[in-house]
Structure formats: C-alpha cells, structure tokens
Scaffold this active site. Structure first.
Site, PDB file in Angstrom:
ATOM      1  N   LEU A 141       0.844  -1.204   0.000  1.00 24.24           N
ATOM      2  CA  LEU A 141       0.000   0.000   0.000  1.00 24.24           C
ATOM      3  C   LEU A 141       0.879   1.254   0.000  1.00 24.24           C
ATOM      4  CD1 LEU A 141      -2.549  -1.230   2.721  1.00 24.24           C
ATOM      5  CD2 LEU A 141      -2.958  -1.072   0.253  1.00 24.24           C
ATOM      6  N   CYS A 173       4.003   7.747  -3.456  1.00 23.32           N
ATOM      7  CA  CYS A 173       4.656   8.455  -2.348  1.00 23.32           C
ATOM      8  C   CYS A 173       5.476   7.508  -1.468  1.00 23.32           C
ATOM      9  CB  CYS A 173       3.588   9.173  -1.520  1.00 23.32           C
ATOM     10  SG  CYS A 173       4.204   9.853   0.011  1.00 23.32           S
ATOM     11  N   GLY A 202      15.363  18.778 -16.455  1.00 22.93           N
ATOM     12  CA  GLY A 202      14.300  19.436 -15.689  1.00 22.93           C
ATOM     13  C   GLY A 202      14.761  19.857 -14.309  1.00 22.93           C
ATOM     14  N   ALA A 203      14.754  21.178 -14.055  1.00 26.26           N
ATOM     15  CA  ALA A 203      15.162  21.707 -12.743  1.00 26.26           C
ATOM     16  C   ALA A 203      13.947  21.951 -11.869  1.00 26.26           C
ATOM     17  CB  ALA A 203      15.965  22.984 -12.917  1.00 26.26           C
ATOM     18  N   ASP A 209      -3.631  13.590  -7.513  1.00 28.07           N
ATOM     19  CA  ASP A 209      -2.896  13.933  -8.732  1.00 28.07           C
ATOM     20  C   ASP A 209      -3.732  13.789  -9.999  1.00 28.07           C
ATOM     21  OD1 ASP A 209      -0.772  14.274  -7.071  1.00 28.07           O
ATOM     22  OD2 ASP A 209       0.559  12.828  -8.057  1.00 28.07           O
ATOM     23  N   HIS A 226      14.004  30.250  22.339  1.00 25.22           N
ATOM     24  CA  HIS A 226      15.385  30.509  21.936  1.00 25.22           C
ATOM     25  C   HIS A 226      16.265  29.391  22.482  1.00 25.22           C
ATOM     26  CE1 HIS A 226      19.050  32.666  21.021  1.00 25.22           C
ATOM     27  NE2 HIS A 226      19.479  32.368  22.245  1.00 25.22           N
TER      28      HIS A 226
HETATM   29  P1  NAI Z   1       8.254  19.899 -12.282  1.00 29.55           P
HETATM   30  O1  NAI Z   1       7.025  20.299 -13.015  1.00 29.55           O
HETATM   31  O2  NAI Z   1       8.448  20.318 -10.862  1.00 29.55           O
HETATM   32  O3  NAI Z   1       9.560  20.381 -13.095  1.00 29.55           O
HETATM   33  C1  NAI Z   1       9.803  19.985 -14.431  1.00 29.55           C
HETATM   34  C2  NAI Z   1      10.876  20.883 -15.044  1.00 29.55           C
HETATM   35  O4  NAI Z   1      11.263  20.337 -16.305  1.00 29.55           O
HETATM   36  C3  NAI Z   1      10.375  22.302 -15.300  1.00 29.55           C
HETATM   37  O5  NAI Z   1      11.310  23.196 -14.736  1.00 29.55           O
HETATM   38  C4  NAI Z   1      10.334  22.386 -16.839  1.00 29.55           C
HETATM   39  O6  NAI Z   1      10.581  23.688 -17.311  1.00 29.55           O
HETATM   40  C5  NAI Z   1      11.446  21.404 -17.240  1.00 29.55           C
HETATM   41  N1  NAI Z   1      11.346  20.862 -18.605  1.00 29.55           N
HETATM   42  C6  NAI Z   1      10.222  20.424 -19.234  1.00 29.55           C
HETATM   43  N2  NAI Z   1      10.531  19.985 -20.487  1.00 29.55           N
HETATM   44  C7  NAI Z   1      11.875  20.144 -20.669  1.00 29.55           C
HETATM   45  C8  NAI Z   1      12.802  19.872 -21.744  1.00 29.55           C
HETATM   46  N3  NAI Z   1      12.404  19.343 -22.910  1.00 29.55           N
HETATM   47  N4  NAI Z   1      14.106  20.161 -21.566  1.00 29.55           N
HETATM   48  C9  NAI Z   1      14.534  20.694 -20.403  1.00 29.55           C
HETATM   49  N5  NAI Z   1      13.705  20.974 -19.350  1.00 29.55           N
HETATM   50  C10 NAI Z   1      12.394  20.689 -19.476  1.00 29.55           C
HETATM   51  O7  NAI Z   1       8.284  18.300 -12.415  1.00 29.55           O
HETATM   52  P2  NAI Z   1       9.017  17.164 -11.589  1.00 29.55           P
HETATM   53  O8  NAI Z   1      10.220  17.673 -10.884  1.00 29.55           O
HETATM   54  O9  NAI Z   1       9.163  16.055 -12.563  1.00 29.55           O
HETATM   55  O10 NAI Z   1       7.948  16.790 -10.490  1.00 29.55           O
HETATM   56  C11 NAI Z   1       6.685  16.234 -10.873  1.00 29.55           C
HETATM   57  C12 NAI Z   1       5.638  16.486  -9.821  1.00 29.55           C
HETATM   58  O11 NAI Z   1       5.932  15.781  -8.633  1.00 29.55           O
HETATM   59  C13 NAI Z   1       5.539  17.955  -9.469  1.00 29.55           C
HETATM   60  O12 NAI Z   1       4.202  18.332  -9.495  1.00 29.55           O
HETATM   61  C14 NAI Z   1       6.090  18.033  -8.082  1.00 29.55           C
HETATM   62  O13 NAI Z   1       5.439  19.024  -7.316  1.00 29.55           O
HETATM   63  C15 NAI Z   1       5.835  16.637  -7.525  1.00 29.55           C
HETATM   64  N6  NAI Z   1       6.855  16.307  -6.541  1.00 29.55           N
HETATM   65  C16 NAI Z   1       6.873  16.972  -5.362  1.00 29.55           C
HETATM   66  C17 NAI Z   1       7.846  16.726  -4.434  1.00 29.55           C
HETATM   67  C18 NAI Z   1       7.845  17.510  -3.175  1.00 29.55           C
HETATM   68  O14 NAI Z   1       6.846  18.103  -2.834  1.00 29.55           O
HETATM   69  N7  NAI Z   1       8.958  17.574  -2.442  1.00 29.55           N
HETATM   70  C19 NAI Z   1       8.900  15.744  -4.668  1.00 29.55           C
HETATM   71  C20 NAI Z   1       8.818  15.131  -5.948  1.00 29.55           C
HETATM   72  C21 NAI Z   1       7.809  15.406  -6.831  1.00 29.55           C
END
Ligand code: NAI
Length: 462
Positions: free
Chosen positions: A38, A42, A176-177, A309, A441
């Site tokens: 399960l 996540c 992707g950053a 999601d 503190h």
């Molecule tokens: P993201 O949407 O956060 O970032 C994707 C990045 O890839 C963007 O900066 C975009 O401009 C770039 N990109 C897209 N196409 C590209 C290309 N052809 N060449 C170069 N760069 C490109 O997506 P990510 O990091 O994959 O995360 C997916 C989801 O999972 C998000 O909604 C995120 O919030 C969630 N997540 C959340 C976490 C947390 O809350 N700590 C941890 C892991 C995931």
C-alpha cells in the site's frame, strides 16, 4: 462480491487517507490497490524513499564538510550503496506495512488488484465485481514522457529508476530543474556524481518566488550542481551503460550534446487513469487529461468522485490527503473543505525550500499593495551553530491590513517552519500576530518571528 458504501481506487496518500476517514465516519469501505504494497507512489517510489536517500547523503555531506570543524575526527565514511538502498527499502517497508496496519485497525478492506469501473456503482477487480454506493478515484500520476527520450529505467530513468540505480553514476544528467530533478540531483551530487541539470526555462523551480529561485540556484551551484539553462532537450541516445543528451539552446538554436552514465528525466508528471474505463463510462476530462470534478470532488457522474494527482492542482501528497479527507466527509453527508490558498510546497534539499500562498510576482500581477519582511538565517544563533545559516525567511503581508499573504523560506527545517505560517494564514493572522508570539530561543523558528517583525518596526538581530 461485497457491497460497500465507498470503494476507493488507489492507496496513495489521497486514497488511503480517504479510506481511513471514511471508516472513521462509519462507512463500510474498501480500497483497491494493485501494487504489492500500500501507499502508492509516495511511499513506494516517491517521497519516502527519496527522503531516506536525502537523509543518508546529507549525513555523508556533514561528515565530509563539518565534522572536523566540530572536533569530530577520524576517517570519513565511504558509501556502501547496496546498504544505502537496503536502508531505503527498510524505510519503505516500515511505512507501507504501517498503512496495512491502519487498514486493519479501521476495518478497511484491501481489494488486491487493478480496478476498473464498468458502470456507476460497480468496481471490477480481476473477475470480481464489487458494488459501492460511491466510488472515489485516487489513482495518482505517472512520469510524463518527453518526445525523443526513451526511458529504460536503467540508463535513462525516471524518479522510479533513479531510486534503485545499480551504482552511483559518475556522470548524471538531469532533465528538468523542478522538484524531482533537484532533490535527486542533490542526492547524487553528495554521493560524488558529477551532476548537470538541463532546464528549458531561464529559472529553476518554475512558479516559485523569484528571489528564492535565484538564491536557491546559487546555493545548489556551490554544492557542485551544474546548470544549463534555457536548453530544450531534443532526444537521448542510450546504450546499455551510457547515454547522450542532445539539446538546443533557446537563445541561438545552437545544438549541443552531453554525455552521461545515467540520465534522469524529471520533466513533470501526468494523471494516471489507464485501465479505469473512464472513456466508456463517459467521465468528463479536462483539456490537460485530468478528471474534471466539481467543488465537492464529484465527477459529472453522480456517485463517482476523484481526488489527488488525477485532478487539477499541485501534485502533492498532502494536497491529495486533504482532498481525501474532504471527499470522505462529502460522501458521509458532511461538508468537506480544502483551502487551496494555504497548501505548502517543500523541496527537501539541504537547505530546504518551502513556500505557501502568494509570491511577490503574483501580488504584483494582482496589483495588490504588499510589504516584505525578510530575515537571514545568518542572524539566527541556532542556524550558525549548526552550519545551516544559508538562506532566509520572507513574509509577504498586505500593506494596509498587515494580513499575511504568503511566505517563502530557504533554510534549515524550512519544511517544518512553514507550518506556523500556514496556521497563521488559516486564522487570517497579521504579521504582527506572529511577531508578538513568543518563540523559544535558540530555535530556527526565531527567524520566522524576525521576518514577521521585519514587516513592522524591524527585526532585532539584523
Ligand atoms: P516539475 O514540473 O516540478 O519540473 C519539471 C521541469 O522540467 C520544469 O522546470 C520544466 O521547465 C522542465 N522541462 C520540461 N521539459 C523540458 C525539456 N524538454 N528540456 C529541459 N527541461 C524541461 O516536475 P518534476 O520535478 O518532474 O515533479 C513532478 C511532480 O511531482 C511535481 O508536481 C512536483 O510538485 C511533484 N513532486 C513533489 C515533491 C515535493 O513536494 N517535495 C517531490 C517530488 C515530486
């Protein structure tokens, strides 16, 4: 076959929380899950395993960089990757079996297998059809694909493959950053990989406060991550052990190639609805492939709901959990509510980055007068003692009323600190309310209070 008040499809944070809440509200409930364990993405291949690797690699970083200065001498630890993966697996197991325990405790039936909805009120799993007054779809998301990039989960990987690589790669290219790229990029950089992040935009973590974006990127660069910005990845070419990443720079269309041992594709996720039979059922979808729901998470078909999601909004476990609880309350005849204006976001790098509410850019767009209260962790005694003084707290408050509109934190335990601001925002608090609250503190939380003070007559330690 059994009859239920509610059947939930998917046992991720949205689904399992919804199931438990339904049971607590006196409903007969089952949760359909096809994975062996399960907890969904996540717990199995997302938040939890990545946090284990982030923690382990951060400990290594501390040993390499700060132990000697604290008078802790001796040989620095070296990486036993197999053992690190075993620790990660153990962490996953403890958490997934925890959910199984909670299901038993709350009398939630786990229907094992992949579910589909042949018609409203029915869920088919294998050859069995179960009946339910309400069905809640919580089937989550999967990595989005990128044209020209073929994922094999060995050399070209998504976050799933990146959590179980055969060895620590010498060269890792991250496409992707965003959140995934930076969290996992940090892990491997700390473990010794050369990490290059290729990002389409000119900024990292799109949508975040611009000042945080810049400071955070600078900090990551200092930690050894390299960035190629404004670069569109065109394709990857992979052998069994290596890959090439072809990209063009957007400013001049010039073509470039990067070599890597592993390529992590982290360019977003998309809703996972495969096999549910939604098309045949006539469930309305949005243009972006999400299930369309109304204000009570009900689809266009009465008695069929969707959360997490698979619907609109940030793809965050805690957003799904909140929707899970609220949808449970709806089907139990109560009034579930989610305040989408106060959903924190956290990046679990070191330092952590956390945010809630409006960014400065949003407030400027809205033409809303605001003030900024900022405080650097350099002025926080605890942070300095712990080699954690990188970063700041920034609170945005309404210029006239002082009401808190948003907060952005980069620094130690930012992901925990943000919640005092979330609570304040839920109560419609002013920055002065935070500033007048006694903070122990020495704690990191004093930096939050100081930022709140900075919205008024000024912080003390800056
Ligand atoms: P993201 O949407 O956060 O970032 C994707 C990045 O890839 C963007 O900066 C975009 O401009 C770039 N990109 C897209 N196409 C590209 C290309 N052809 N060449 C170069 N760069 C490109 O997506 P990510 O990091 O994959 O995360 C997916 C989801 O999972 C998000 O909604 C995120 O919030 C969630 N997540 C959340 C976490 C947390 O809350 N700590 C941890 C892991 C995931």
């Amino acid at each position: 076959m059994a009859n239920y008040d509610v059947i939930i499809i998917g046992s991720g944070p949205g689904g399992y929380v919804c199931a438990i809440r339904c049971a607590q509200l006196g409903l007969k409930v089952a949760c359909v899950e096809g994975r062996e364990t399960l907890g969904g993405t996540c717990l199995n291949v997302g938040c939890i395993p990545s946090k284990a690797l982030l923690h382990a690699s951060h400990m290594l970083h501390e040993a390499e960089h700060n132990f000697a200065e604290m008078g802790l001498k001796g040989k620095s630890p070296s990486v036993d990757w197999k053992q690190m993966l075993a620790y990660k697996e153990k962490t996953i197991g403890q958490n997934t079996s925890g959910i199984e325990f909670l299901f038993k405790k709350n009398k939630v039936d786990w229907i094992k297998g992949w579910g589909s909805i042949p018609e409203a009120g029915k869920v088919k799993v294998g050859d069995e059809v179960h009946e339910a007054k309400n069905i809640i779809i919580a089937s989550g998301s999967e990595p989005a694909s990128l044209p020209g990039v073929e994922v094999d989960e060995k050399v070209v990987v998504t976050s799933t493959g990146a959590l179980e690589l055969g060895k620590v790669p010498k060269k890792l290219v991250v496409i992707g950053a965003g959140v995934i790229g930076l969290e996992l990029g940090s892990v491997y950089a700390r473990l010794g990989s050369e990490v290059t992040v290729v990002e389409y935009l000119e900024v990292i973590t799109p949508g975040m406060d611009a000042e945080i974006q810049k400071t955070f990127q600078r900090t990551l660069k200092k930690q050894g991550l390299e960035f190629i910005m404004g670069a569109a990845v065109q394709k990857t070419e992979a052998t069994k052990t290596k890959a090439k990443v072809h990209y063009t720079l957007r400013k001049d269309d010039s073509a470039h190639v990067l070599e890597a041992d592993v390529v992590l594709v982290a360019t977003g996720r998309k809703p996972y609805t495969e096999g549910l039979g939604l098309d045949a059922l006539g469930v309305k979808m949005t243009e972006r492939g999400q299930i369309a729901v109304n204000g009570t998470w009900e689809t266009n078909l009465p008695g069929i709901y969707a959360i997490g999601d698979v619907i609109d909004g940030p793809m965050l476990a805690h957003k799904a959990e909140d929707e899970g609880m609220a949808a449970a309350e709806q089907v139990a005849g109560k009034h579930g509510h989610v305040n989408y204006g106060v959903i924190p976001g956290v990046i679990y790098t070191h330092p952590e980055v956390a945010n809630v509410g409006a960014t400065e850019e949003m407030l400027k767009d809205q033409g809303r007068p605001y003030k900024v209260g900022k405080f650097s962790f350099m002025g926080n005694g605890r942070a300095k003692a712990n080699f954690a003084a990188d970063g700041f707290v920034k609170i945005l408050a309404d210029k006239e009323t002082d009401r808190i509109l948003g907060a952005h934190i980069m620094g130690p335990a930012a992901g925990d600190l943000i919640h005092e601001i979330c609570v304040a925002m839920e109560f419609g608090a002013s920055a002065e309310d935070l500033a007048m609250t006694c903070h122990a503190h020495p704690t990191y939380s004093e930096a939050v209070r100081e930022a709140a003070l900075a919205c008024g007559d000024g912080p003390i330690h800056m």
